[in-house]
Design a protein around this motif. Structure first.
Motif, PDB file in Angstrom:
ATOM      1  N   LEU A  19       0.808  -0.852  -0.416  1.00 36.85           N
ATOM      2  CA  LEU A  19       0.335  -0.122   0.094  1.00 36.85           C
ATOM      3  C   LEU A  19       1.292   1.461   0.292  1.00 36.85           C
ATOM      4  O   LEU A  19       0.771   2.588  -0.471  1.00 36.85           O
ATOM      5  CB  LEU A  19      -1.021   0.116   1.369  1.00 36.85           C
ATOM      6  N   LEU A  20       1.873   0.926   0.970  1.00 37.10           N
ATOM      7  CA  LEU A  20       2.554   2.366   0.772  1.00 37.10           C
ATOM      8  C   LEU A  20       3.578   2.561  -0.667  1.00 37.10           C
ATOM      9  O   LEU A  20       3.566   3.587  -0.670  1.00 37.10           O
ATOM     10  CB  LEU A  20       4.101   2.119   1.724  1.00 37.10           C
ATOM     11  N   VAL A  21       3.654   1.542  -0.795  1.00 37.77           N
ATOM     12  CA  VAL A  21       4.355   1.470  -2.576  1.00 37.77           C
ATOM     13  C   VAL A  21       3.478   2.261  -3.697  1.00 37.77           C
ATOM     14  O   VAL A  21       3.306   2.990  -4.904  1.00 37.77           O
ATOM     15  CB  VAL A  21       4.545  -0.027  -3.429  1.00 37.77           C
ATOM     16  N   PHE A  22       1.927   1.961  -3.568  1.00 39.58           N
ATOM     17  CA  PHE A  22       0.827   2.113  -4.370  1.00 39.58           C
ATOM     18  C   PHE A  22       0.791   3.822  -4.284  1.00 39.58           C
ATOM     19  O   PHE A  22       0.039   4.842  -4.346  1.00 39.58           O
ATOM     20  CB  PHE A  22      -0.272   1.386  -4.084  1.00 39.58           C
ATOM     21  N   TRP A  23       0.901   4.570  -2.802  1.00 35.11           N
ATOM     22  CA  TRP A  23       1.037   5.601  -2.491  1.00 35.11           C
ATOM     23  C   TRP A  23       1.845   6.434  -2.868  1.00 35.11           C
ATOM     24  O   TRP A  23       1.610   7.548  -3.820  1.00 35.11           O
ATOM     25  CB  TRP A  23       1.340   5.770  -0.512  1.00 35.11           C
TER      26      TRP A  23
END
Length: 109
Positions: free
Chosen positions: A75-79
Motif C-alpha cells: 500500500l505504501l508503494v501504491f501511495w
C-alpha cells in the motif's frame, strides 16, 4: 488551486484529501486529473484504514499480522506511485486496484 495541485494534495494525509476534495468541489470546471487522483487516493486511504483496524484486531496471530504488514508495505508503494503520477500530471492508475477505485468511487464527481 489548479487541478495538478489538487491531485497531489489529495495524497497528503486524510486532511489533505479533504482539502483537495473541497477545493475540487468548488472548481467551476471539474477537471478529470483532479477527479482521477481523488478517487485513487481515497481508495488507498480506505484500504489503509481497514488494514489498520484488521491489523490491530489480529496482532496476536503471527502469520496474519505479518501478512497484513506486507500488504501495508504494498500500500505504501501504491501511495508513492500515485503521488508521483499526480506530481507529473498523469492519469496513471495504480497497479491491480486502480481501475477498481475508478469504478467503486463514482460518487466523486
Amino acid at each position: 488551486m489548479d487541478a495538478k495541485t489538487t491531485a497531489w494534495v489529495s495524497y497528503l494525509t486524510i486532511i489533505g484529501w479533504i482539502i483537495a476534495f473541497v477545493t475540487y468541489s468548488n472548481m467551476n470546471s471539474k477537471n478529470s486529473l483532479a477527479r482521477f487522483h481523488l478517487r485513487q487516493s481515497f481508495g488507498i486511504f480506505a484500504i489503509g484504514f481497514a488494514l489498520y483496524f484488521v491489523f490491530w484486531t489480529l496482532i496476536f496471530i503471527p502469520f496474519l499480522s505479518s501478512l497484513l504488514s506486507l500488504i501495508g508495505l504494498v500500500l505504501l508503494v501504491f501511495w508513492v506511485l500515485g503521488l508521483i503520477a499526480a506530481l507529473n500530471g498523469e492519469e496513471k492508475p495504480l497497479p491491480i486496484v486502480g481501475p477498481l477505485f475508478q469504478q467503486w468511487f463514482q460518487f466523486i464527481q
